[in-house]
Design an enzyme around this catalytic site. Sequence first.
Site, PDB file in Angstrom:
ATOM      1  N   MET A 135       8.006   4.971   5.803  1.00 43.26           N
ATOM      2  CA  MET A 135       8.233   3.585   5.394  1.00 43.26           C
ATOM      3  C   MET A 135       9.542   3.439   4.629  1.00 43.26           C
ATOM      4  SD  MET A 135       5.865   2.129   6.914  1.00 43.26           S
ATOM      5  CE  MET A 135       6.422   0.512   6.409  1.00 43.26           C
ATOM      6  N   GLU A 136       9.908   4.448   3.869  1.00 39.96           N
ATOM      7  CA  GLU A 136      11.180   4.414   3.138  1.00 39.96           C
ATOM      8  C   GLU A 136      12.360   4.440   4.106  1.00 39.96           C
ATOM      9  OE1 GLU A 136       8.057   5.295   0.309  1.00 39.96           O
ATOM     10  OE2 GLU A 136       8.468   6.095   2.313  1.00 39.96           O
ATOM     11  N   MET A 163       0.796  -1.229   0.000  1.00 39.49           N
ATOM     12  CA  MET A 163       0.000   0.000   0.000  1.00 39.49           C
ATOM     13  C   MET A 163       0.831   1.283   0.000  1.00 39.49           C
ATOM     14  SD  MET A 163      -2.850  -1.255  -0.338  1.00 39.49           S
ATOM     15  CE  MET A 163      -3.438  -2.931  -0.212  1.00 39.49           C
ATOM     16  N   CYS A 164       2.153   1.150  -0.103  1.00 41.79           N
ATOM     17  CA  CYS A 164       3.008   2.334  -0.169  1.00 41.79           C
ATOM     18  C   CYS A 164       2.966   2.943  -1.559  1.00 41.79           C
ATOM     19  CB  CYS A 164       4.457   1.976   0.176  1.00 41.79           C
ATOM     20  SG  CYS A 164       4.738   1.764   1.913  1.00 41.79           S
ATOM     21  N   HIS A 165       2.895   4.263  -1.595  1.00 39.44           N
ATOM     22  CA  HIS A 165       2.918   4.975  -2.870  1.00 39.44           C
ATOM     23  C   HIS A 165       4.353   5.080  -3.380  1.00 39.44           C
ATOM     24  CE1 HIS A 165      -0.827   6.413  -1.029  1.00 39.44           C
ATOM     25  NE2 HIS A 165      -1.254   6.591  -2.261  1.00 39.44           N
ATOM     26  N   ASP A 224      24.117 -10.385   6.371  1.00 43.39           N
ATOM     27  CA  ASP A 224      24.456 -11.218   5.219  1.00 43.39           C
ATOM     28  C   ASP A 224      25.957 -11.234   4.952  1.00 43.39           C
ATOM     29  OD1 ASP A 224      23.878 -12.788   2.794  1.00 43.39           O
ATOM     30  OD2 ASP A 224      24.520 -10.966   1.748  1.00 43.39           O
TER      31      ASP A 224
END
Length: 161
Positions: A116-117, A75-77, A131
């Site tokens: 969110m970014e 749902m992120c633009h 990693d």
Amino acid sequence: MADFTHFNEQARAKMVDITEKKETARRAIAHSSIQMNKQVYENIVQNKNKKGDVLAVAQVAGIMASKQTSGLIPMCHPIPISGVDVKFDWEEVDNDMYELLIDAEVKTVGSTGVEMEALTAASITALTVYDMCKAVDKGMIIGQTYLLEKSGGKSGDYKRG
């Protein structure tokens, strides 16, 4: 369902309509961390990791991840990111454990925020460190990831207390 902006009148998922939202300068800073043993810490700070410069690679991975957020989180633009910076700091937990502190800052001028970014950047940075160093220590611990602060937009500024 009135309080949930990501659901339509049928209670099904939707992407929030930001058409009418005002464009403003927006900024978010997210934090994450990863704990490791002394050997991994020394390999990183002395640039002796066999996979290369851990912090340089992790920093680039975090920047790249911020730009891919809308492809990862449904749902992120997709937004035009104007700047990303990933910073590191070290903390000695005890004689044999060290913690890499990660802060990711993301900026834009747009109709929706970049929280969110920033969270994605911080998370992927920590995962990349894991990693690159897991051959030496699979017991590394990725710490809490959270929003430190944000500015801009209708909801105003936020700073973690």
